[in-house]
Design an enzyme around this catalytic site. Structure first.
Site, PDB file in Angstrom:
ATOM      1  N   ILE A  20       0.831  -1.208   0.000  1.00 55.68           N
ATOM      2  CA  ILE A  20       0.000   0.000   0.000  1.00 55.68           C
ATOM      3  C   ILE A  20       0.871   1.266   0.000  1.00 55.68           C
ATOM      4  CG2 ILE A  20      -1.673   1.302   1.386  1.00 55.68           C
ATOM      5  CD1 ILE A  20      -2.702  -1.556   2.333  1.00 55.68           C
ATOM      6  N   SER A 133      -7.037  -0.969  10.201  1.00 58.28           N
ATOM      7  CA  SER A 133      -7.423  -2.223   9.538  1.00 58.28           C
ATOM      8  C   SER A 133      -8.850  -2.531   9.956  1.00 58.28           C
ATOM      9  CB  SER A 133      -6.504  -3.365  10.013  1.00 58.28           C
ATOM     10  OG  SER A 133      -7.113  -4.616   9.754  1.00 58.28           O
ATOM     11  N   TYR A 148      -2.592  -7.643  16.947  1.00 51.17           N
ATOM     12  CA  TYR A 148      -2.770  -6.845  15.722  1.00 51.17           C
ATOM     13  C   TYR A 148      -4.055  -6.025  15.815  1.00 51.17           C
ATOM     14  CZ  TYR A 148      -3.088  -5.675  10.748  1.00 51.17           C
ATOM     15  OH  TYR A 148      -3.179  -4.989   9.551  1.00 51.17           O
ATOM     16  N   LYS A 152      -4.448  -1.912  15.878  1.00 52.53           N
ATOM     17  CA  LYS A 152      -5.177  -1.157  14.855  1.00 52.53           C
ATOM     18  C   LYS A 152      -6.336  -0.385  15.481  1.00 52.53           C
ATOM     19  CE  LYS A 152      -2.494  -2.130  11.454  1.00 52.53           C
ATOM     20  NZ  LYS A 152      -1.745  -1.073  10.763  1.00 52.53           N
TER      21      LYS A 152
HETATM   22  N1  LIG Z   1      -2.618  -6.011   3.171  1.00 54.81           N
HETATM   23  C1  LIG Z   1      -3.705  -6.066   3.912  1.00 54.81           C
HETATM   24  O1  LIG Z   1      -4.569  -6.951   3.716  1.00 54.81           O
HETATM   25  C2  LIG Z   1      -3.940  -5.050   5.011  1.00 54.81           C
HETATM   26  C3  LIG Z   1      -5.182  -5.097   5.656  1.00 54.81           C
HETATM   27  C4  LIG Z   1      -5.436  -4.184   6.669  1.00 54.81           C
HETATM   28  C5  LIG Z   1      -4.474  -3.245   7.027  1.00 54.81           C
HETATM   29  N2  LIG Z   1      -3.282  -3.227   6.393  1.00 54.81           N
HETATM   30  C6  LIG Z   1      -2.319  -2.231   6.853  1.00 54.81           C
HETATM   31  O2  LIG Z   1      -1.829  -1.477   5.764  1.00 54.81           O
HETATM   32  C7  LIG Z   1      -0.473  -1.089   6.010  1.00 54.81           C
HETATM   33  C8  LIG Z   1       0.382  -1.467   4.819  1.00 54.81           C
HETATM   34  O3  LIG Z   1       0.322  -2.881   4.659  1.00 54.81           O
HETATM   35  P1  LIG Z   1       0.804  -3.623   3.320  1.00 54.81           P
HETATM   36  O4  LIG Z   1      -0.216  -4.628   3.003  1.00 54.81           O
HETATM   37  O5  LIG Z   1       1.242  -2.646   2.326  1.00 54.81           O
HETATM   38  O6  LIG Z   1       2.067  -4.419   3.930  1.00 54.81           O
HETATM   39  P2  LIG Z   1       3.514  -4.748   3.311  1.00 54.81           P
HETATM   40  O7  LIG Z   1       4.050  -5.812   4.199  1.00 54.81           O
HETATM   41  O8  LIG Z   1       3.401  -4.977   1.842  1.00 54.81           O
HETATM   42  O9  LIG Z   1       4.326  -3.386   3.541  1.00 54.81           O
HETATM   43  C9  LIG Z   1       4.650  -2.939   4.836  1.00 54.81           C
HETATM   44  C10 LIG Z   1       5.896  -2.070   4.729  1.00 54.81           C
HETATM   45  O10 LIG Z   1       6.165  -1.573   6.060  1.00 54.81           O
HETATM   46  C11 LIG Z   1       7.560  -1.687   6.291  1.00 54.81           C
HETATM   47  N3  LIG Z   1       7.803  -1.806   7.728  1.00 54.81           N
HETATM   48  C12 LIG Z   1       7.445  -2.808   8.558  1.00 54.81           C
HETATM   49  N4  LIG Z   1       7.873  -2.552   9.811  1.00 54.81           N
HETATM   50  C13 LIG Z   1       8.500  -1.351   9.778  1.00 54.81           C
HETATM   51  C14 LIG Z   1       9.165  -0.552  10.741  1.00 54.81           C
HETATM   52  N5  LIG Z   1       9.262  -0.934  12.028  1.00 54.81           N
HETATM   53  N6  LIG Z   1       9.703   0.627  10.347  1.00 54.81           N
HETATM   54  C15 LIG Z   1       9.629   1.023   9.050  1.00 54.81           C
HETATM   55  N7  LIG Z   1       9.021   0.296   8.080  1.00 54.81           N
HETATM   56  C16 LIG Z   1       8.477  -0.880   8.438  1.00 54.81           C
HETATM   57  C17 LIG Z   1       7.981  -2.945   5.530  1.00 54.81           C
HETATM   58  O11 LIG Z   1       9.379  -2.956   5.275  1.00 54.81           O
HETATM   59  C18 LIG Z   1       7.135  -2.835   4.262  1.00 54.81           C
HETATM   60  O12 LIG Z   1       7.805  -2.106   3.249  1.00 54.81           O
HETATM   61  C19 LIG Z   1      -0.069  -1.770   7.316  1.00 54.81           C
HETATM   62  O13 LIG Z   1      -0.181  -0.855   8.383  1.00 54.81           O
HETATM   63  C20 LIG Z   1      -1.081  -2.875   7.477  1.00 54.81           C
HETATM   64  O14 LIG Z   1      -1.300  -3.243   8.822  1.00 54.81           O
HETATM   65  C21 LIG Z   1      -2.988  -4.101   5.383  1.00 54.81           C
END
Ligand SMILES: NC(=O)c1ccc[n+]([C@@H]2O[C@H](COP(=O)([O-])OP(=O)(O)OC[C@H]3O[C@@H](n4cnc5c(N)ncnc54)[C@H](O)[C@@H]3O)[C@@H](O)[C@H]2O)c1
Length: 242
Positions: A20, A133, A148, A152
């Site tokens: 994202i 989330s 988690y 959130k």
């Molecule tokens: N993908 C889903 O289904 C989903 C659903 C609900 C919420 N989210 C939320 O959306 C956001 C983005 O998720 P995504 O799906 O793109 O995940 P992703 O795993 O593709 O990307 C997450 C990014 O965050 C970085 N990251 C993790 N820990 C970190 C830290 N301590 N410091 C700096 N960077 C860090 C990672 O290196 C990665 O580039 C997150 O907060 C996640 O909880 C995602």
């Protein structure tokens, strides 16, 4: 209305190396803006108007140092901070250790607090968008993740409080609550049977894309959302109402 004309031009994006966050950064760059990427990873992805810094969002000194450089990198103070970095873990309650609880709360909840605090200090006015989330609003029997979900939920409360606290400074604060989004974080995207079992109950009948969520983040960060603050916007294909 042309959304791109009201998009922020100088944007700090956390988690911008994947999923994202990357889609958000690509949206800002496609509209001609500049991006300061803060992520634990630095990948091969680059762009002439993006500077990538290796930052752990749960470490205040890392974040503060990155924000101190932001005006030079972005050619001015940030006008939006979009915080996408986060981690996903799930385990039944009995298997969740205090160390694991602390780790998830530290990165997701404390990380959001640290980023929001730095953003508010760095922006004379602007917009903060935090990633929650659907887990904040609904339990999950298949992937139980108490830590988690709590992390959130903390982001929803933080968003409401900061919207009130920062409103007088013309800083809007909103959250986005994604559902099941097809990014590296989604644990079931390599299992077509599990995906179709879940999506056939969704009004949208499909997984979301990183671009679906990025569009909502960019809308909330844009001038078109000028009267929206303190909100948590689900981007979930109807998950929370199904
Ligand atoms: N993908 C889903 O289904 C989903 C659903 C609900 C919420 N989210 C939320 O959306 C956001 C983005 O998720 P995504 O799906 O793109 O995940 P992703 O795993 O593709 O990307 C997450 C990014 O965050 C970085 N990251 C993790 N820990 C970190 C830290 N301590 N410091 C700096 N960077 C860090 C990672 O290196 C990665 O580039 C997150 O907060 C996640 O909880 C995602």
């Amino acid at each position: 209305m042309d959304l791109t004309t009201t998009l922020p031009r100088r944007v700090v994006v956390t988690g911008a190396m994947s999923g994202i966050g990357r889609a958000v950064a690509e949206g800002v760059l496609a509209a001609g803006g500049r991006v300061l990427s803060l992520d634990l990873d630095i990948t091969e992805w680059s762009h002439p108007r993006m500077v990538a810094r290796r930052v752990d969002v749960s470490t205040e000194s890392d974040v503060d140092a990155a924000f101190a450089d932001a005006p030079e990198t972005l050619l001015g103070p940030p006008d939006a901070v979009i915080h996408c970095a986060g981690i996903y873990r799930w385990a039944p309650l009995g298997d969740t250790t205090v160390a694991e609880w602390d780790r998830v709360l530290r990165v997701n909840a404390t990380g959001a607090f640290i980023i929001a605090k730095a953003a508010a200090a760095a922006m004379p006015r602007g917009v903060i968008v935090l990633l929650s989330s659907v887990a904040y609003g609904r339990g999950d029997e298949g992937e139980p993740g108490a830590a988690y979900s709590a992390s959130k939920g903390a982001i929803v409360s933080l968003t409401q409080q900061l919207a009130v606290e920062l409103g007088a400074r013309d800083i809007r604060v909103n959250a986005v609550a994604p559902g099941m989004i097809d990014t590296p974080m989604l644990t079931l995207n390599n299992d077509p049977t599990a995906v179709s079992a879940l999506t056939h109950r969704l009004p949208a009948r499909r997984l979301g894309t990183a671009q679906d969520v990025a569009a909502a983040c960019l809308f909330l960060a844009s001038g078109s959302a000028g009267y929206i603050t303190g909100a948590t916007l689900p981007v979930d294909g109807g998950y929370l109402v199904a």
